[in-house]
Design an enzyme around this catalytic site. Structure first.
Site, PDB file in Angstrom:
ATOM      1  N   GLY A 196       0.776  -1.226   0.000  1.00 19.04           N
ATOM      2  CA  GLY A 196       0.000   0.000   0.000  1.00 19.04           C
ATOM      3  C   GLY A 196       0.808   1.276   0.000  1.00 19.04           C
ATOM      4  N   ASP A 197       2.098   1.181   0.370  1.00 18.65           N
ATOM      5  CA  ASP A 197       2.966   2.368   0.368  1.00 18.65           C
ATOM      6  C   ASP A 197       4.407   1.922   0.129  1.00 18.65           C
ATOM      7  OD1 ASP A 197       3.589   5.090   0.570  1.00 18.65           O
ATOM      8  OD2 ASP A 197       3.874   4.999   2.739  1.00 18.65           O
ATOM      9  N   LEU A 198       4.594   1.142  -0.923  1.00 17.10           N
ATOM     10  CA  LEU A 198       5.880   0.486  -1.145  1.00 17.10           C
ATOM     11  C   LEU A 198       6.839   1.408  -1.905  1.00 17.10           C
ATOM     12  CD1 LEU A 198       7.209  -2.232  -0.490  1.00 17.10           C
ATOM     13  CD2 LEU A 198       6.660  -2.960  -2.811  1.00 17.10           C
TER      14      LEU A 198
END
Length: 304
Positions: A196-198
């Site tokens: 989700g926030d890589l």
């Protein structure tokens, strides 16, 4: 005695008000309780604290771990995401108590950010290798995780806030991103649990497996969605180079080639997510993040 930096305390008070004040008063007791319960010695917190209190700790056997606690919506989604990934492409969850939103995690060593890799093609390939390890079928129990559709509600919420308008975000680009987000969400491939926030600072070097991810948001969606964060980070770095457009196009081409995704879909997700990120910034601060909008315009000018 535990160290609670003044800057962190002030941030928590600003973000959470009286709830933050109460939590800060309890924090030393929370830390002392779990230092004893988990038989660890907690060290000085990391220097870049924001929404959570994060500190290294040492277990009785000498092994090094990381402790994290806070008031954010990362709990319980993040520890449950760590349980789902089970160390595959991700730091491992070692202990978790939902009642106090506190967890103990594997400490990655040497723990250098992927951001230190100067060869951008090599860095993107490293990120791809982590993505492939993360994406595996969802278990039946994934009720705690939001979907990318849930995240996309931010478009409607901003319109509601501005009586149907788009506030400080130019209407033309907002409308396009909102449409793209809806179309892409409606035509997704089989969903998996995504980080989700890589982005680069959430991928660290590890003796266990070269590169591993940390700090998952835990969101359900198609794998192509995951590429958005690595493309738009970090805006200041991207915008400071001589040809940010060429870098972005090359990244899209490389991600498409190595992951087997459609280039246009990667580009469309990147644009929609970049605007979503600007929306979140407006929600948090009430102000427009001009660097973010500049990158949105850069993406919008690219034709795939």
């Amino acid at each position: 005695m535990f160290s609670i930096p003044e800057k962190f305390a002030n941030f928590m008070l600003t973000q959470f008000g009286e709830e933050g004040r109460t939590w800060l008063k309890r924090l030393p007791t929370i830390l002392a309780t779990y230092e004893e319960r988990w038989n660890v010695t907690i060290g000085e917190p990391v220097p870049n604290l924001s929404f959570n209190y994060v500190a290294p700790a040492v277990r009785a056997d000498g092994s090094e771990v990381m402790l994290k606690t806070g008031l954010t919506d990362e709990f319980p989604a993040q520890p449950q995401a760590l349980q789902h990934f089970d160390g595959k492409g991700m730091a491992q969850l070692l202990a978790y108590d939902e009642s106090e939103a506190i967890m103990l995690m594997e400490r990655l060593k040497p723990g250098l950010s992927l951001r230190v890799v100067e060869d951008d093609e090599r860095a993107i390939s490293a990120a791809v290798s982590v993505m492939r390890k993360l994406w595996h079928p969802l278990s039946e129990q994934h009720y705690a995780f939001p979907t990318i559709g849930d995240w996309g509600q931010a478009f409607a919420e901003l319109r509601e806030q501005y009586q149907g308008g788009t506030g400080p975000i130019p209407a033309q680009i907002f409308d396009k991103a909102e449409r793209l987000y809806q179309e892409l969400s409606a035509s997704m491939a089989e969903p998996v649990l995504l980080h989700g926030d890589l982005h680069q600072d959430n991928i660290l070097s590890s003796e266990r497996d070269t590169w591993l991810a940390v700090d998952p948001k835990g969101v359900i969606g198609e794998p192509a969605f995951e590429t958005g964060a690595i493309l738009r980070n970090f805006w200041p770095d991207i915008l400071s180079i001589s040809d940010p457009r060429a870098l972005t196009v090359r990244r899209i081409d490389q991600l498409a080639a190595e992951l087997g995704f459609d280039k246009e879909r990667i580009h469309s997700w990147a644009l929609a997510q970049a605007v979503l990120s600007v929306i979140w910034s407006v929600e948090d601060t009430g102000k427009l993040e001009y660097e973010g909008l500049y990158f949105v315009n850069l993406l919008n000018a690219i034709k795939m």
